[in-house]
Design an enzyme around this catalytic site. Structure first.
Site, PDB file in Angstrom:
ATOM      1  N   ASP A  59      32.748  34.333  38.271  1.00 25.48           N
ATOM      2  CA  ASP A  59      33.231  34.019  37.591  1.00 25.48           C
ATOM      3  C   ASP A  59      31.487  32.422  37.029  1.00 25.48           C
ATOM      4  OD1 ASP A  59      35.541  34.676  37.636  1.00 25.48           O
ATOM      5  OD2 ASP A  59      36.447  33.307  37.363  1.00 25.48           O
ATOM      6  N   HIS A  72      32.608  32.727  42.854  1.00 29.48           N
ATOM      7  CA  HIS A  72      31.858  31.880  41.462  1.00 29.48           C
ATOM      8  C   HIS A  72      29.888  32.357  41.812  1.00 29.48           C
ATOM      9  CE1 HIS A  72      35.648  29.639  40.853  1.00 29.48           C
ATOM     10  NE2 HIS A  72      35.550  30.091  39.783  1.00 29.48           N
TER      11      HIS A  72
HETATM   12 ZN    ZN Z   1      36.039  29.359  35.312  1.00 27.63          ZN
END
Ligand code: ZN
Length: 512
Positions: A317, A460
């Protein structure tokens, strides 16, 4: 003929009986003109010749026509008693009356037969079937009819419909998709209560309509299912992407699952279905039943995916990043033939379009993670999603195919926008908390200690520590026999069909 013979006989008798000077001999003539001339003497014929044939009288008749002598008395016609003179006329009258009566009887019989055949026979007897349990009988009314008797197929009297109530009769409580036969005859009491010739007709009741139809995504098609309602078959109708209506036939055995392939990915469809029974060359249809609108799913490219072997979905992400984390992750995946899904932020994608292009070229999947990651849960607006989709599409030429909400919190609004944007929603089953620890060992441990087939792993692509961890995790997973696939590939491999837009997946088989 008997009267004629009698007449001749009487004449002969008078001729033999004549005695010219007897004044009262008129009586002996018995009403006949005395044609024997007075004074003519003749022998009385022997008894045996009394019944002389007519030819013996012929000369006498000739003599009778002679002009009488002046001295002879003029024969006076004897007036016959009244009644006897008109006997032949009365007989003729009787004969005429007899003929008249017979003619009358014949005429009445003819009228009756014609009336019965032509007038009393019910015309235009028809059956319409407006429902699965009802039929309406109708016919053309005719003058002189008092009522109509309606019989069922077994000849049992179903109803007597008075002329005032007709010409229609409704039969209720019938079985669906069943052929019923009726006959009708007109009733008229003019000849005593009797029936005209019956006219028969038969028709099917409508089949039951489909109670409900379910539409599910299936590859690039839609899988329809419904409950078989005992019809002979089903007709399906839908509009393709060009708006042209298409019709398909399905068998009763298709009710459990009927696939409509090759629909346009992401386009919305609504399907109509109706049951039918075949009646000779024509069909008897039920009413239409419609499905909920459904979006044809995008099918993931399953090239190289072994659906029966273990697999996980690595997800990243908040990128793309402004350093080199994304490049390192892409390199690690490439080395081991793995694929991943990148839920990217719109504003960063606009800044770093090459990184998205690289992801697509390498066969990874790009998802939406809102435009600027500013809102969570209830605060997420439609524009947060739509602007990000627009920015990503502009950056790499492809609109995101999946969505993840910041913090993972989803709402009905988010689900609704994702339905419209044809995006399924993805949560996760393993959270590495890489954003919190910023520690590669910790991230590796979170994965290696817990990973199992079908997991969705959250990371991430904006931390160097995560890039460090991925460079160790990818070889580890490959060695353990896990395929690294995109989230869409994971769901399609595990469930047999693409993920459904607006539905949030925690694993391939668990949604909320
Ligand atoms: Zn996020």
């Amino acid at each position: 003929m008997a009267a004629d013979r009698g007449s001749s006989h009487d004449s002969d008798l008078s001729e033999y009986r004549e005695e010219p000077d007897l004044p009262d001999d008129r009586a002996a003539g018995q009403g006949r003109s005395v044609s024997v001339t007075a004074g003519t003497r003749r022998r009385t014929p022997p008894a045996g010749r009394h019944q002389a044939p007519a030819r013996h009288a012929a000369p006498v008749r000739v003599a009778a026509k002679r002009r009488p002598a002046p001295s002879e008395p003029i024969p006076v016609p004897v007036k016959a008693p009244s009644g006897q003179k008109h006997r032949p006329i009365a007989k003729k009258r009787r004969r005429r009356r007899l003929i008249l009566c017979l003619s009358l009887v014949f005429a009445v019989a003819a009228v009756f037969v014609l009336h019965n055949l032509l007038v009393f026979r019910v015309k235009d007897f028809q059956i319409s079937s407006p429902a699965a349990d009802r039929q309406v009988l109708s016919w053309k009314s005719a003058g002189g009819i008092e009522a109509y008797d309606i019989f069922d197929g077994d000849g049992e009297l179903l109803a007597e419909v008075s002329a005032e109530d007709g010409p229609q009769y409704v039969v209720d409580g019938l079985k669906s998709a069943t052929r019923y036969t009726y006959s009708i005859s007109a009733v008229n009491s003019f000849f005593g209560k009797r029936l005209s010739r019956a006219v028969s007709c038969s028709a099917y009741t409508l089949p039951e309509a489909v109670s409900a139809m379910t539409a599910l995504n299936s590859g690039t098609g839609v899988l329809l299912s419904w409950e078989d309602c005992g019809a002979g078959g089903y007709e399906l109708e839908y509009a393709d992407v060009s708006g042209e209506e298409k019709t398909l036939d399905a068998k009763a055995s298709d009710a459990g699952g009927f696939s409509i392939p090759d629909l346009q990915e992401g386009a919305q469809y609504m399907f109509n279905i109706r049951s039918f029974i075949q009646d000779g060359d024509s069909r008897v249809y039920s009413g239409w039943t419609s499905s909920e609108p459904i979006t044809a799913a995008r099918a993931a490219d399953m090239t190289g995916v072994r659906v029966d072997e273990p697999m996980v979905a690595l997800t990243f992400d908040d990128g793309p990043d402004y350093e080199d984390c994304t490049e390192r992750i892409l390199a690690a995946l490439k080395e081991y033939g793995g694929h991943a899904t990148f839920f990217q932020i719109g504003i960063r994608s606009a800044d770093l379009p090459e990184k998205l292009t690289d992801m697509l070229k390498a066969g990874h999947e790009i998802g939406c993670h809102t435009y600027d990651h500013a809102h969570y849960g209830d605060e997420v607006t439609p524009d947060d999603i739509l602007s990000a989709d627009d920015a990503i599409e502009q950056a790499c030429g492809q609109r995101p195919t999946v969505f993840r909400s910041p913090g993972g919190m989803t709402t009905d609004l988010i689900r609704g926008v994702c339905v419209d944007e044809h995006m399924p929603i993805f949560y996760w089953s393993i959270d590495t908390e890489d954003w919190k620890s910023r520690n590669a060992d910790s991230v590796c441990k979170a994965v290696m200690d817990h990973v199992k087939d079908g997991d969705i792993i959250l990371m991430h692509n904006v931390y160097e520590s995560t890039a460090d961890a991925v460079e160790r995790i990818v070889p580890f997973l490959a060695e353990k026999g896990y395929q690294m696939v995109t989230v869409s590939q994971l769901v399609q491999a595990k469930t047999g069909k693409p993920p459904v837009p607006g539905t949030q997946y925690i694993t391939a088989n668990i949604t909320n």
